[in-house]
Design an enzyme around this catalytic site. Sequence first.
Site, short mmCIF file in Angstrom:
data_model
loop_
_atom_site.label_atom_id
_atom_site.label_comp_id
_atom_site.label_asym_id
_atom_site.label_seq_id
_atom_site.Cartn_x
_atom_site.Cartn_y
_atom_site.Cartn_z
N ASN A 1 1.73 -2.30 5.38
CA ASN A 1 1.26 -0.97 5.64
C ASN A 1 -0.51 -0.87 5.19
O ASN A 1 -0.90 0.03 5.77
CB ASN A 1 2.00 0.09 4.99
CG ASN A 1 1.31 1.29 4.76
OD1 ASN A 1 1.32 2.22 5.85
ND2 ASN A 1 0.91 1.59 3.89
N GLY B 1 0.69 -1.05 -0.06
CA GLY B 1 0.20 0.14 -0.10
C GLY B 1 0.78 1.24 0.08
O GLY B 1 0.51 2.10 0.77
N LYS C 1 -6.76 -3.80 13.76
CA LYS C 1 -5.50 -3.30 14.16
C LYS C 1 -4.93 -4.01 15.46
O LYS C 1 -3.90 -4.25 15.80
CB LYS C 1 -5.57 -1.98 14.60
CG LYS C 1 -5.80 -1.12 12.91
CD LYS C 1 -4.64 -1.44 11.79
CE LYS C 1 -4.61 -0.70 10.94
NZ LYS C 1 -3.29 -0.91 9.67
N ALA D 1 -10.82 -3.48 15.68
CA ALA D 1 -10.17 -5.16 16.01
C ALA D 1 -9.29 -5.49 15.02
O ALA D 1 -8.40 -6.38 15.42
CB ALA D 1 -11.58 -5.85 15.52
N TYR E 1 -12.22 -1.67 12.43
CA TYR E 1 -10.89 -1.12 12.10
C TYR E 1 -10.01 -1.56 13.49
O TYR E 1 -9.04 -1.88 13.46
CB TYR E 1 -10.80 0.34 11.74
CG TYR E 1 -9.39 0.91 11.53
CD1 TYR E 1 -8.86 0.64 10.21
CD2 TYR E 1 -8.94 1.98 12.49
CE1 TYR E 1 -7.47 1.28 10.17
CE2 TYR E 1 -7.47 2.51 12.22
CZ TYR E 1 -7.18 2.04 10.85
OH TYR E 1 -5.77 2.65 10.85
N SER F 1 -2.36 0.87 14.72
CA SER F 1 -2.89 2.18 14.91
C SER F 1 -3.26 2.24 16.44
O SER F 1 -3.25 1.26 17.33
CB SER F 1 -4.26 2.15 14.30
OG SER F 1 -4.83 3.46 14.69
N SER G 1 1.60 3.38 -2.60
CA SER G 1 1.27 4.43 -3.65
C SER G 1 0.91 5.76 -2.99
O SER G 1 1.01 6.85 -3.88
CB SER G 1 0.43 3.89 -4.56
OG SER G 1 -1.09 3.93 -4.10
N ARG G 2 0.64 5.90 -1.75
CA ARG G 2 0.25 7.16 -1.26
C ARG G 2 0.17 7.09 0.25
O ARG G 2 0.56 6.01 0.83
CB ARG G 2 -1.09 7.54 -1.87
CG ARG G 2 -2.09 6.59 -1.13
CD ARG G 2 -3.39 6.58 -2.06
NE ARG G 2 -4.62 5.46 -1.62
CZ ARG G 2 -5.52 5.92 -0.80
NH1 ARG G 2 -5.76 7.01 -0.49
NH2 ARG G 2 -6.39 4.75 -0.39
N ASP H 1 -3.42 -7.20 -4.64
CA ASP H 1 -4.44 -7.22 -3.78
C ASP H 1 -4.03 -8.00 -2.59
O ASP H 1 -4.34 -9.18 -2.70
CB ASP H 1 -5.91 -7.42 -4.13
CG ASP H 1 -6.87 -7.15 -3.18
OD1 ASP H 1 -6.45 -6.95 -2.01
OD2 ASP H 1 -7.98 -7.24 -3.71
N VAL H 2 -3.29 -7.49 -1.52
CA VAL H 2 -2.97 -8.46 -0.59
C VAL H 2 -3.77 -9.28 0.11
O VAL H 2 -3.23 -10.33 0.90
CB VAL H 2 -1.86 -7.72 0.47
CG1 VAL H 2 -0.64 -7.14 -0.38
CG2 VAL H 2 -2.37 -6.89 1.22
#
Length: 251
Positions: free
Chosen positions: A91, A13, A160, A158, A156, A143, A15-16, A64-65
């Site tokens: 990431n 991830g 992380k 859960a 999210y 996070s 690219s940005r 797409d991991v």
Amino acid sequence: MLDLTDRVAVVTGSSRGIGRAIAVKLASLGAKVVVNYHTSEDAAQEVVEQIKADGSEAIAVHADVKDAEQAKGLIDAALEAFGHLDILVNNVGVTRDTLLMRMKEDDWDIVMETNLKGTFNCTKVAQRPMIRQRYGRIINITSVSGIAGQVGQANYSASKAGIIGFTKAVARELGIRNITVNAVAPGYVPTDQTADLPQELIDYIMELTPLKRPGTAEEIANAVAFLASEEASYVSGQVLAVDGGMMSMML
């Protein structure tokens, strides 16, 4: 000074946002970088061109991991291009924020599959060449939401939190092979992923943050670079919160 000369890194991830900053930082320290993307090939190529312009090597690889075969293809592409793999930064991440009472099953599944399963897929494949060479650095981006939870982010948080448990378990499994596994937990960092957060939530986060400002993607990248380096050779199974002190106010 940190030195990653001739190390090969895969950053999912990248690219940005935070991933991009990590890829650029590792390359600036001498690493050869595989820039992974799912949807934005143009953005990934821009990162590659930036890295090359600064004198390092990089390639962009679509994957797409959350799909195990595509995750394997990503690692295989790194090995084919550069011959070995030293650093994996998991990431990639997505959000589908809403209160639990409104959360759809798809909102839960896509977040868990991308964030947690994607980390599992890439790590499972990447560990093999690292075990053979008896060297590796795996850094998982979690996070502060995975440490303390967050309203509207049951999925999210859960995912992380799962990454934190995964990090500690795999660190115990791979330590004997001279592979360290750590996690970095960013606080609030303005990126595309956080662009939809309501202002009242941002204000609340800033109130809880002793440094009274958001973090930057580059500050997260600096922490990742340390954990990827020889200076962190005796650090494993740890979660480094890069959050302006926010966790000290909440726990």
